[in-house]
Every structure is written in C-alpha cells, then in structure tokens.
Design an enzyme around this catalytic site. Structure first.
Site, PDB file in Angstrom:
ATOM      1  N   GLY A  14     -15.577  -0.630  20.005  1.00 55.76           N
ATOM      2  CA  GLY A  14     -15.487   0.647  19.308  1.00 55.76           C
ATOM      3  C   GLY A  14     -15.515   0.477  17.804  1.00 55.76           C
ATOM      4  O   GLY A  14     -14.711  -0.266  17.243  1.00 55.76           O
ATOM      5  N   GLY A  16     -15.077   2.973  15.571  1.00 55.61           N
ATOM      6  CA  GLY A  16     -14.481   4.139  14.929  1.00 55.61           C
ATOM      7  C   GLY A  16     -13.505   3.698  13.849  1.00 55.61           C
ATOM      8  O   GLY A  16     -13.558   2.571  13.347  1.00 55.61           O
ATOM      9  N   PHE A  17     -12.583   4.570  13.503  1.00 54.75           N
ATOM     10  CA  PHE A  17     -11.617   4.253  12.445  1.00 54.75           C
ATOM     11  C   PHE A  17     -10.800   3.014  12.781  1.00 54.75           C
ATOM     12  O   PHE A  17     -10.588   2.135  11.943  1.00 54.75           O
ATOM     13  CB  PHE A  17     -10.684   5.439  12.208  1.00 54.75           C
ATOM     14  CG  PHE A  17     -11.355   6.611  11.555  1.00 54.75           C
ATOM     15  CD1 PHE A  17     -11.667   6.589  10.208  1.00 54.75           C
ATOM     16  CD2 PHE A  17     -11.683   7.738  12.288  1.00 54.75           C
ATOM     17  CE1 PHE A  17     -12.291   7.663   9.596  1.00 54.75           C
ATOM     18  CE2 PHE A  17     -12.308   8.824  11.688  1.00 54.75           C
ATOM     19  CZ  PHE A  17     -12.613   8.786  10.343  1.00 54.75           C
ATOM     20  N   GLY A  18     -10.319   2.921  14.026  1.00 50.79           N
ATOM     21  CA  GLY A  18      -9.497   1.792  14.415  1.00 50.79           C
ATOM     22  C   GLY A  18     -10.282   0.501  14.485  1.00 50.79           C
ATOM     23  O   GLY A  18      -9.847  -0.546  13.980  1.00 50.79           O
ATOM     24  N   VAL A  82     -20.244  -0.595  27.182  1.00 49.50           N
ATOM     25  CA  VAL A  82     -19.354  -1.427  28.002  1.00 49.50           C
ATOM     26  C   VAL A  82     -19.189  -0.783  29.368  1.00 49.50           C
ATOM     27  O   VAL A  82     -18.791   0.373  29.484  1.00 49.50           O
ATOM     28  CB  VAL A  82     -17.987  -1.602  27.316  1.00 49.50           C
ATOM     29  CG1 VAL A  82     -17.026  -2.359  28.227  1.00 49.50           C
ATOM     30  CG2 VAL A  82     -18.151  -2.331  25.981  1.00 49.50           C
ATOM     31  N   GLU A 173     -10.887  24.842  11.430  1.00 44.77           N
ATOM     32  CA  GLU A 173     -11.876  24.519  10.408  1.00 44.77           C
ATOM     33  C   GLU A 173     -13.267  24.996  10.804  1.00 44.77           C
ATOM     34  O   GLU A 173     -14.038  25.465   9.953  1.00 44.77           O
ATOM     35  CB  GLU A 173     -11.859  23.012  10.145  1.00 44.77           C
ATOM     36  CG  GLU A 173     -10.558  22.559   9.486  1.00 44.77           C
ATOM     37  CD  GLU A 173     -10.461  21.071   9.249  1.00 44.77           C
ATOM     38  OE1 GLU A 173      -9.590  20.653   8.460  1.00 44.77           O
ATOM     39  OE2 GLU A 173     -11.248  20.324   9.851  1.00 44.77           O
ATOM     40  N   ASP A 303      -7.146   6.553  19.757  1.00 43.80           N
ATOM     41  CA  ASP A 303      -7.182   7.572  20.802  1.00 43.80           C
ATOM     42  C   ASP A 303      -7.075   6.980  22.201  1.00 43.80           C
ATOM     43  O   ASP A 303      -6.837   7.705  23.161  1.00 43.80           O
ATOM     44  CB  ASP A 303      -8.486   8.379  20.702  1.00 43.80           C
ATOM     45  CG  ASP A 303      -8.565   9.213  19.431  1.00 43.80           C
ATOM     46  OD1 ASP A 303      -7.556   9.300  18.721  1.00 43.80           O
ATOM     47  OD2 ASP A 303      -9.646   9.772  19.154  1.00 43.80           O
ATOM     48  N   ALA A 318      -7.078   9.977  13.006  1.00 39.30           N
ATOM     49  CA  ALA A 318      -7.507   8.755  12.333  1.00 39.30           C
ATOM     50  C   ALA A 318      -6.361   7.925  11.745  1.00 39.30           C
ATOM     51  O   ALA A 318      -6.374   6.694  11.885  1.00 39.30           O
ATOM     52  CB  ALA A 318      -8.526   9.105  11.248  1.00 39.30           C
TER      53      ALA A 318
END
Length: 416
Positions: A14, A16-18, A82, A173, A303, A318
């Site tokens: 992944g 993403g942010f992590g 994966v 938003e 997440d 995040a």
C-alpha cells in the site's frame, strides 16, 4: 573473512499515507524495502471531492510513486495486486510473483462500505479513488446537459436532484463544493434552466453531521450548508436505490439519477482472506505494538488496523496512518536490533472540514474556529500535506483562480 549478514527485507503493501510514511521512515535503516501497490501513484484522498466537483484535475492530487522514491536506494517498487499473504512461508502472493519478507507492513487502506445494501452499491457513486471521482464529475456535468433540453418537468427535476449520503467530512465537503459549482459557476452558463429546480440533499442516518466536532461547530456547519441551498436531513436511513428512485426508511421516495455514497468506509478486502480477527469494519485487530498478535513479524496500520484510543477505535484518517507508520518503522528497527518495542500512542491532532468559500470548521484541542479563519487554516494544512511542490503550486493557483473569478477550470466531460 566472515560473510556479512544480508539486510532484512521489509515488504510494505500500500502506497497511501501510511505506506509512504513507512518507506520514508526506514530510509536510513539497514533494510531492503519492497513497496507494493496496484496503482503507480500515491493519492491525496482528502481532495478527491474537488476532482468530482470540477475544481482539481487528477494529476493535482496524485503523484508517481517512482518519482517519490527515486532518491531512496534501499527501496524497490512493484506494481501489482496482492492476492493473499502466506504467514507460514512469510510470502506475499501477487498475480505474477511471490515476494518473501522478513517483516511485513500492511497498509492497504479502505474502500466504500455500503452496509450490505446491494442496490445502493450497484447504482450509486462511491468516492474512494480517482476513477470514481472522475466518473462523478462527468456524470454531474452530463446531468446538466441532459436537463438543459429536457421538456418534461418531473424528469428534469430528477436530473437536477443530487443526493449525498453521509454527514462526515467527505459528505459535508462534497455538498458545499457541489453547491458552489452549481450556483456560482453553472448558473451563469445554463440560461435555459431554472435553478430553483435544483436540489442538493445531504442525508445522514444519525442525529448529527461531523460527529467528531463540538456541538457549536456542527450547528455552524448545518447553518452554512442551508445558506448554500443544501437540504440537510438527519436521522434518515437509505434502504434502496435503483438508479432513478432513492427509497428512505419509512417509505419516502426521492426521484434522482445521482446518489453519492459517503456514508461509510471499511478495510480493503485483502484482509478478509487472511484468517485473522477483524472488527465490524473488517479491520485487523492489532496489539499495542501494531502487530498481528499471532504474527509478530506483521504490522498492520492505518485504515487496515483496529486500534482503540480512549475506549473507541481510532478513526480511519490520514494522521492515524502517518503516526502508526512512524512507530512501526521504529519497531521494525527494534526487532532487528533485538531491543524492546515501542507502544503506539495516538496524538489527536483534531479535525477540520471546509464547507466552501470562506467557510470551514476546525477543532484542535481547546481551539474551536469557524468561518474565514478556519477556512484559511484548512487550506494551508491541505496545501502543505500535498506531496510535491508542483502539486502545491498548481492547487494553490487553481484555488486562487476560483476564489477571484468564481470559475471551475476542470469541466470537460471525458466519458459518459
């Protein structure tokens, strides 16, 4: 001469942010890193709604992974999906190959949660990736093209009715941005339409929007949305949607061709294949070190992980993923050095949401802000969180253009 021990292999699933944060936190460690993602880009998900409402382009909020890691010599990138993970053989199994690991970081993010409502999943629009956001943008623009020459009043009103389900930050938003797109931009261009026929409805199953915010900020949010011509309907549960009619618990039916589902998130489905303990949102249960209890060489973050803070699971946002990535990187080093692990402790950085031009709410500790000041803080934080200087500059200039000229630059219908 004795052979030097080979550097440990860390596989991170992944980008993403992590995942990206973990890669960077291990940049100076004596490890080999393989980063796996099914896409070749890192996505700034908090601004996806601005793609769907024609403010930003996809390349404004996405950045190539290889460009991000080009100067980090201890990391390789593999683009692929994966299929599963073999914990016994310590191997990640992709469509095309198997990659062995010494330590594994699972940071696979989340997907839209439709709570088992199959008709909604089939006919509504999620907003968790670039393709979905572009599809929403094309669809919204196309509804106005269809409505501009539709003679039947009922059909025209259905085309011009937009339902957003979910009163969290994404829903709020999106509703505010959609309102400004319609009433500040498109109302000047579609001269044959009566914009009193337009409906934007924000639907929330609970009795509040932005549940993590203090009550006064929630009230401000609702008042601001109403001023922006958004109907806010609380304690309303969606039970069915066939693509043309939205059914609400109690029997009410709203004719609409547009339902944007922002009501929930769950962990990516790869976790369902791993025979591990999961929570109702399908997140993996981890220990205080962010490890799978039965597999101490496997860390799960962001997440994908269920970790409780003050008696409640941490939100799927995040800052959680970033903080967990930092601790995970430290703990991988501790495992290699055979030193005690560090427990994860979450630092609550607060929450914020924008409702549109000059309107936002910010809650950080004892600080509660609303209006223009909150909007400036929200804008600054999101600009700084973007990965690349080019992205920051382009997004900033597009926001300035919109602010000054009341215009949205990304209104090309690329597919229908």
């Amino acid at each position: 001469m004795a052979e030097q021990p080979k550097a440990k292999h860390v596989v991170i699933i992944g980008a993403g942010f992590g995942g990206i944060r973990a890669v960077r936190a291990l940049s100076k460690a004596d490890v080999r890193i393989t980063l796996i993602d099914k896409h070749n880009y890192h996505l700034f998900q908090p601004l996806l709604y601005q793609v769907s409402t024609a403010t930003l382009s996809i390349d404004d909020i996405a950045y190539p992974i290889r460009a991000m890691i080009k100067n980090q010599r201890n990391v390789l990138f593999r683009m692929g999906e994966v299929n599963t993970i073999d914990f016994e053989r310590k191997s990640v199994i992709l469509d095309t190959e198997e990659i062995d690991y010494d330590y594994l970081v699972v940071a696979t993010g989340g997907v839209t949660n439709y709570f088992g409502i199959k008709s909604v999943e089939k006919n509504s629009f999620g907003m968790k990736n670039l393709d979905e956001s572009v599809t929403i943008r094309n669809h919204i623009l196309h509804q106005f093209e269809l409505a501009s020459y539709e003679k039947d009043m009922d059909k025209r009103r259905a085309l011009l009715t937009f339902i957003i389900v979910g009163g969290g930050p994404t829903g709020v938003e999106s509703a505010g941005a959609l309102s400004e797109l319609i009433y500040l931009v498109m109302a000047k261009e579609y001269h044959t339409l009566n914009f009193k026929e337009v409906r934007i409805v924000l639907v929330e199953a609970s009795d509040k929007v932005l549940a993590a915010m203090p009550e006064e900020l929630r009230e401000t949010t609702v008042e601001t949305l109403i001023r922006k011509h958004v109907e806010v309907r609380l304690c309303v549960q969606v039970t069915d949607y066939d693509g043309e009619r939205l059914t609400i618990k109690g029997g009410e039916i709203i004719p609409t061709h547009t339902v944007i589902w922002a009501a929930g998130i769950k962990a990516a489905p790869i976790l369902d294949k791993l025979n591990i303990e999961q929570d109702p949102a399908r997140r993996a249960m981890v220990n205080e070190f962010l490890q799978l209890p039965a597999h101490p060489d496997v860390f799960v973050i962001g997440d994908s992980a269920h970790y409780e803070y003050s008696g409640r699971p941490l939100p799927m946002i995040a800052p959680v993923a970033i903080q967990q990535a930092d601790v995970t990187a430290k703990n991988i080093k501790h495992l290699i050095e055979e030193t005690p692990l560090e427990k994860f402790s979450y630092n609550d950085v607060g929450s914020m949401a924008t409702i549109g031009r000059n309107a936002a709410v910010v809650h950080m500790g004892r600080i509660k802000l609303k209006g223009f000041t909150a909007w400036l803080i929200w804008s600054l934080v999101h600009i700084l969180r973007l990965i690349d200087f080019r992205n920051r500059f382009v997004v900033f200039m597009k926001w300035v253009w919109e602010y000054i000229f009341y215009d949205r630059l990304v209104r090309i219908i690329t597919r229908q």
